[in-house]
Motif scaffolding. Structure first.
Motif, PDB file in Angstrom:
ATOM      1  N   ALA A  87       0.807  -1.220   0.000  1.00  0.00           N
ATOM      2  CA  ALA A  87       0.000   0.000   0.000  1.00  0.00           C
ATOM      3  C   ALA A  87       0.840   1.269   0.000  1.00  0.00           C
ATOM      4  CB  ALA A  87      -0.930   0.005   1.211  1.00  0.00           C
ATOM      5  N   PHE A  88       1.981   1.227   0.678  1.00  0.00           N
ATOM      6  CA  PHE A  88       2.707   2.473   0.922  1.00  0.00           C
ATOM      7  C   PHE A  88       4.046   2.591   0.185  1.00  0.00           C
ATOM      8  CE2 PHE A  88      -0.160   2.024   4.546  1.00  0.00           C
ATOM      9  CZ  PHE A  88      -0.706   3.297   4.625  1.00  0.00           C
ATOM     10  N   CYS A  89       4.570   1.501  -0.334  1.00  0.00           N
ATOM     11  CA  CYS A  89       5.894   1.539  -0.947  1.00  0.00           C
ATOM     12  C   CYS A  89       5.811   1.333  -2.462  1.00  0.00           C
ATOM     13  CB  CYS A  89       6.799   0.464  -0.342  1.00  0.00           C
ATOM     14  SG  CYS A  89       7.119   0.684   1.424  1.00  0.00           S
ATOM     15  N   SER A  90       6.311   2.279  -3.215  1.00  0.00           N
ATOM     16  CA  SER A  90       6.340   2.151  -4.673  1.00  0.00           C
ATOM     17  C   SER A  90       7.494   1.243  -5.081  1.00  0.00           C
ATOM     18  CB  SER A  90       6.511   3.524  -5.328  1.00  0.00           C
ATOM     19  OG  SER A  90       5.382   4.343  -5.049  1.00  0.00           O
ATOM     20  N   PRO A  91       7.217   0.188  -5.854  1.00  0.00           N
ATOM     21  CA  PRO A  91       8.272  -0.746  -6.266  1.00  0.00           C
ATOM     22  C   PRO A  91       9.400  -0.032  -7.011  1.00  0.00           C
ATOM     23  CG  PRO A  91       6.109  -1.649  -6.760  1.00  0.00           C
ATOM     24  CD  PRO A  91       5.892  -0.224  -6.340  1.00  0.00           C
ATOM     25  N   GLY A  92      10.633  -0.446  -6.712  1.00  0.00           N
ATOM     26  CA  GLY A  92      11.783   0.108  -7.398  1.00  0.00           C
ATOM     27  C   GLY A  92      12.145   1.513  -6.994  1.00  0.00           C
ATOM     28  N   LYS A  93      11.395   2.101  -6.069  1.00  0.00           N
ATOM     29  CA  LYS A  93      11.672   3.488  -5.654  1.00  0.00           C
ATOM     30  C   LYS A  93      11.835   3.609  -4.146  1.00  0.00           C
ATOM     31  CE  LYS A  93       9.640   8.157  -5.663  1.00  0.00           C
ATOM     32  NZ  LYS A  93       9.562   8.292  -4.184  1.00  0.00           N
ATOM     33  N   ASP A  94      10.836   3.182  -3.397  1.00  0.00           N
ATOM     34  CA  ASP A  94      10.848   3.382  -1.949  1.00  0.00           C
ATOM     35  C   ASP A  94      11.619   2.280  -1.223  1.00  0.00           C
ATOM     36  OD1 ASP A  94       9.303   5.696  -2.118  1.00  0.00           O
ATOM     37  OD2 ASP A  94       7.432   4.566  -2.108  1.00  0.00           O
ATOM     38  N   ASN A  95      11.887   2.536   0.053  1.00  0.00           N
ATOM     39  CA  ASN A  95      12.575   1.552   0.879  1.00  0.00           C
ATOM     40  C   ASN A  95      11.955   1.475   2.257  1.00  0.00           C
ATOM     41  OD1 ASN A  95      14.177   3.227   2.978  1.00  0.00           O
ATOM     42  ND2 ASN A  95      14.760   4.219   1.048  1.00  0.00           N
ATOM     43  N   ILE A  96      12.286   0.399   2.968  1.00  0.00           N
ATOM     44  CA  ILE A  96      11.928   0.263   4.374  1.00  0.00           C
ATOM     45  C   ILE A  96      13.207   0.102   5.175  1.00  0.00           C
ATOM     46  CG2 ILE A  96       9.732  -0.850   3.785  1.00  0.00           C
ATOM     47  CD1 ILE A  96      10.997  -3.499   4.807  1.00  0.00           C
ATOM     48  N   VAL A  97      13.134   0.475   6.449  1.00  0.00           N
ATOM     49  CA  VAL A  97      14.250   0.279   7.374  1.00  0.00           C
ATOM     50  C   VAL A  97      13.843  -0.805   8.367  1.00  0.00           C
ATOM     51  CG1 VAL A  97      15.569   1.313   9.271  1.00  0.00           C
ATOM     52  CG2 VAL A  97      15.217   2.590   7.145  1.00  0.00           C
ATOM     53  N   GLU A 119      19.132  -2.054   6.458  1.00  0.00           N
ATOM     54  CA  GLU A 119      19.252  -2.616   7.803  1.00  0.00           C
ATOM     55  C   GLU A 119      19.964  -1.652   8.742  1.00  0.00           C
ATOM     56  OE1 GLU A 119      21.138  -6.430   7.584  1.00  0.00           O
ATOM     57  OE2 GLU A 119      19.286  -7.438   6.995  1.00  0.00           O
ATOM     58  N   SER A 120      19.456  -1.609   9.967  1.00  0.00           N
ATOM     59  CA  SER A 120      20.089  -0.832  11.026  1.00  0.00           C
ATOM     60  C   SER A 120      20.423  -1.800  12.155  1.00  0.00           C
ATOM     61  CB  SER A 120      19.146   0.271  11.529  1.00  0.00           C
ATOM     62  OG  SER A 120      19.762   1.007  12.568  1.00  0.00           O
ATOM     63  N   PRO A 121      21.699  -2.171  12.303  1.00  0.00           N
ATOM     64  CA  PRO A 121      22.059  -3.179  13.308  1.00  0.00           C
ATOM     65  C   PRO A 121      21.759  -2.723  14.734  1.00  0.00           C
ATOM     66  CG  PRO A 121      23.828  -2.889  11.712  1.00  0.00           C
ATOM     67  CD  PRO A 121      22.845  -1.769  11.483  1.00  0.00           C
ATOM     68  N   LEU A 122      21.282  -3.658  15.530  1.00  0.00           N
ATOM     69  CA  LEU A 122      21.138  -3.414  16.959  1.00  0.00           C
ATOM     70  C   LEU A 122      22.512  -3.288  17.591  1.00  0.00           C
ATOM     71  CD1 LEU A 122      18.334  -6.035  17.735  1.00  0.00           C
ATOM     72  CD2 LEU A 122      18.051  -3.550  17.678  1.00  0.00           C
ATOM     73  N   ASN A 123      22.542  -2.852  18.845  1.00  0.00           N
ATOM     74  CA  ASN A 123      23.799  -2.831  19.579  1.00  0.00           C
ATOM     75  C   ASN A 123      24.280  -4.260  19.812  1.00  0.00           C
ATOM     76  OD1 ASN A 123      23.676   0.019  19.797  1.00  0.00           O
ATOM     77  ND2 ASN A 123      22.308  -0.171  21.555  1.00  0.00           N
ATOM     78  N   ALA A 124      25.516  -4.420  20.242  1.00  0.00           N
ATOM     79  CA  ALA A 124      26.098  -5.745  20.446  1.00  0.00           C
ATOM     80  C   ALA A 124      25.302  -6.577  21.444  1.00  0.00           C
ATOM     81  CB  ALA A 124      27.554  -5.621  20.892  1.00  0.00           C
ATOM     82  N   THR A 136      19.550   6.180   9.422  1.00  0.00           N
ATOM     83  CA  THR A 136      19.478   5.302   8.252  1.00  0.00           C
ATOM     84  C   THR A 136      18.369   5.734   7.294  1.00  0.00           C
ATOM     85  OG1 THR A 136      20.235   3.480   9.649  1.00  0.00           O
ATOM     86  CG2 THR A 136      19.282   2.868   7.567  1.00  0.00           C
ATOM     87  N   VAL A 137      17.405   6.482   7.791  1.00  0.00           N
ATOM     88  CA  VAL A 137      16.249   6.907   6.996  1.00  0.00           C
ATOM     89  C   VAL A 137      16.683   7.791   5.837  1.00  0.00           C
ATOM     90  CG1 VAL A 137      14.160   8.342   7.071  1.00  0.00           C
ATOM     91  CG2 VAL A 137      14.602   6.664   8.884  1.00  0.00           C
ATOM     92  N   THR A 138      16.071   7.556   4.668  1.00  0.00           N
ATOM     93  CA  THR A 138      16.300   8.394   3.487  1.00  0.00           C
ATOM     94  C   THR A 138      14.974   9.063   3.108  1.00  0.00           C
ATOM     95  OG1 THR A 138      15.678   6.833   1.727  1.00  0.00           O
ATOM     96  CG2 THR A 138      17.876   6.556   2.719  1.00  0.00           C
ATOM     97  N   PRO A 139      14.996   9.995   2.152  1.00  0.00           N
ATOM     98  CA  PRO A 139      13.726  10.624   1.727  1.00  0.00           C
ATOM     99  C   PRO A 139      12.717   9.623   1.168  1.00  0.00           C
ATOM    100  CG  PRO A 139      15.591  11.945   0.999  1.00  0.00           C
ATOM    101  CD  PRO A 139      16.164  10.674   1.549  1.00  0.00           C
ATOM    102  N   ASP A 140      13.185   8.442   0.756  1.00  0.00           N
ATOM    103  CA  ASP A 140      12.284   7.436   0.187  1.00  0.00           C
ATOM    104  C   ASP A 140      11.921   6.338   1.188  1.00  0.00           C
ATOM    105  OD1 ASP A 140      12.186   8.620  -2.381  1.00  0.00           O
ATOM    106  OD2 ASP A 140      14.151   7.763  -2.856  1.00  0.00           O
ATOM    107  N   THR A 141      12.233   6.532   2.467  1.00  0.00           N
ATOM    108  CA  THR A 141      11.883   5.537   3.481  1.00  0.00           C
ATOM    109  C   THR A 141      10.425   5.725   3.886  1.00  0.00           C
ATOM    110  OG1 THR A 141      14.147   5.487   4.338  1.00  0.00           O
ATOM    111  CG2 THR A 141      12.412   4.593   5.752  1.00  0.00           C
ATOM    112  N   LYS A 142       9.601   4.700   3.697  1.00  0.00           N
ATOM    113  CA  LYS A 142       8.183   4.804   4.007  1.00  0.00           C
ATOM    114  C   LYS A 142       7.827   4.195   5.366  1.00  0.00           C
ATOM    115  CE  LYS A 142       6.479   6.881   0.381  1.00  0.00           C
ATOM    116  NZ  LYS A 142       5.496   6.233  -0.497  1.00  0.00           N
ATOM    117  N   MET A 143       8.630   3.236   5.834  1.00  0.00           N
ATOM    118  CA  MET A 143       8.295   2.611   7.114  1.00  0.00           C
ATOM    119  C   MET A 143       9.524   2.020   7.781  1.00  0.00           C
ATOM    120  SD  MET A 143       6.057  -0.593   5.600  1.00  0.00           S
ATOM    121  CE  MET A 143       4.944   0.556   4.802  1.00  0.00           C
ATOM    122  N   GLY A 171       6.901   8.690   8.854  1.00  0.00           N
ATOM    123  CA  GLY A 171       6.364   7.570   8.097  1.00  0.00           C
ATOM    124  C   GLY A 171       5.772   6.578   9.075  1.00  0.00           C
ATOM    125  N   LEU A 172       5.475   5.376   8.597  1.00  0.00           N
ATOM    126  CA  LEU A 172       4.893   4.365   9.470  1.00  0.00           C
ATOM    127  C   LEU A 172       5.974   3.663  10.283  1.00  0.00           C
ATOM    128  CD1 LEU A 172       2.278   2.596   7.145  1.00  0.00           C
ATOM    129  CD2 LEU A 172       1.895   4.434   8.784  1.00  0.00           C
TER     130      LEU A 172
END
Length: 345
Positions: A87-97, A119-124, A136-143, A171-172
């Motif tokens: 619903a929220f991510c356009s294929p080939g354009k948007d990303n999720i974290v 990916e955003s790694p957790l702490n050790a 890690t968020v970019t302008p194309d991060t939707k969730m 975003g979500l």
């Protein structure tokens, strides 16, 4: 931050005219149904199920203390995960974290929909720091996907850290609480009214013992729930699942008893596992499983398979090198595991 769901939606989803089923166009009681081309024989299974699962949702309302209009029911939690990305991510354009390590279906659903995963790694120690996630968020991060308690690490993420992410991302934020019944005080469900960008996922598969009927829940604002209802398949929850869930949800006290037993068994199992020389660490858990670090994960896994005991080798997962994930079973099952490991020593 001003959150506007319309700005997040894909253009085609915003314009989508949803399919209207026979059961969407009529609700209530009738003597004769001649509207859906159903077979008149073999009741009640000859009838299409309620596409909005009204009776079942009304049973869930007092248990979760969330209004029915804020509940979406899916074929497991995997269905709302997929629908949200569609619903929220356009294929080939948007990303999720997504945090790492975590539940693998977020990536699978994203890959199927041609959506990039960052990916955003957790702490050790598997704790969550908000800043690396937000950086890690970019302008194309939707969730952003957060799993708490996390799979496969077992720990509940810090509530304040999750709230900081919620308050600083336009975003979500999807918080997957599949194992939350084992630490209910750490749920973000009470935060829903204050955070229109929050989606909480829960399931009947774990504490409720209903993995076989495939029933997941998504809790969110009515706007988000309406989007999911518009794009889901009309009869996504079959009549057998709905009837069985309505029956089993009456067993809430029994579910609570199961949770107490499993938490007690989890602590006993953790204590026993720490005694083995090949166990380097047993990580703290808020779920119904334990992550343990060992000197020889594959060797132990293969040995247990020979003993007809199946655990999960997670040594190939980021930050989980050398680790096995062990579900907490019944007292008898846990004892059999311990005896097998004692024989290995």
């Amino acid at each position: 931050m001003t959150f506007d769901i319309q700005n997040l939606l894909r253009d085609n989803i915003r314009k989508l005219k949803p399919y209207s089923s026979a059961r969407d166009e009529f609700s209530g009681e009738a003597a004769v149904f001649l509207d859906a081309n159903e077979n008149p024989f073999n009741a009640p299974y000859n009838r299409y199920p309620d596409p909005r699962q009204t009776e079942l949702k009304n049973k869930i309302v007092p248990v979760k203390k969330v209004p029915a209009e804020n509940i979406f029911l899916g074929n497991g939690s995997d269905e709302p995960i997929d629908l949200l990305i569609r619903a929220f991510c356009s294929p080939g354009k948007d990303n999720i974290v997504a945090i790492a390590p975590t539940y693998g279906m977020y990536r699978v659903a994203a890959d199927v929909n041609d959506v990039r995963v960052i990916e955003s790694p957790l702490n050790a120690d598997y704790t969550l720091s908000p800043k690396p996630v937000l950086d890690t968020v970019t302008p194309d991060t939707k969730m952003i996907f957060l799993c708490s308690p996390n799979n496969p690490t077992g720990n509940a993420l810090e509530k304040e850290a999750m709230l900081e992410i919620l308050n600083n991302f336009n975003g979500l934020v999807i918080v997957d609480e599949a194992y939350i019944d084992f630490c209910p005080e750490k749920s973000l469900l009470p935060e829903l009214p204050e955070h229109p960008n929050l989606v909480v996922l829960q399931t009947f598969s774990k504490a409720w013992g209903m993995a076989g009927i495939r029933l997941g829940m998504a809790f969110a604002s009515q706007e988000i729930i309406d989007v999911l209802n518009r794009i889901k398949y009309p009869y996504n929850i079959n009549i057998l699942t709905q009837l069985k869930a309505i029956e089993l949800i009456e067993l809430e006290k029994e579910k609570s008893d199961w949770v107490k037993i499993l938490v007690s068994e989890r602590e006993k199992l953790a204590e026993k596992l720490r005694e083995f020389p090949f166990v380097v660490k047993v990580y703290p858990s808020d779920a119904n499983f334990l992550l343990i670090k060992t000197h020889d994960p594959r060797g132990i896994y293969d040995y247990l398979v020979e003993e007809k005991i199946i655990v999960r080798d997670r040594s190939g997962v980021a930050l989980c090198e050398g680790s096995l994930r062990i579900s907490v079973g019944s007292e008898m099952e846990n004892q059999r595991l311990i005896e097998a490991l004692e024989a290995l020593v």
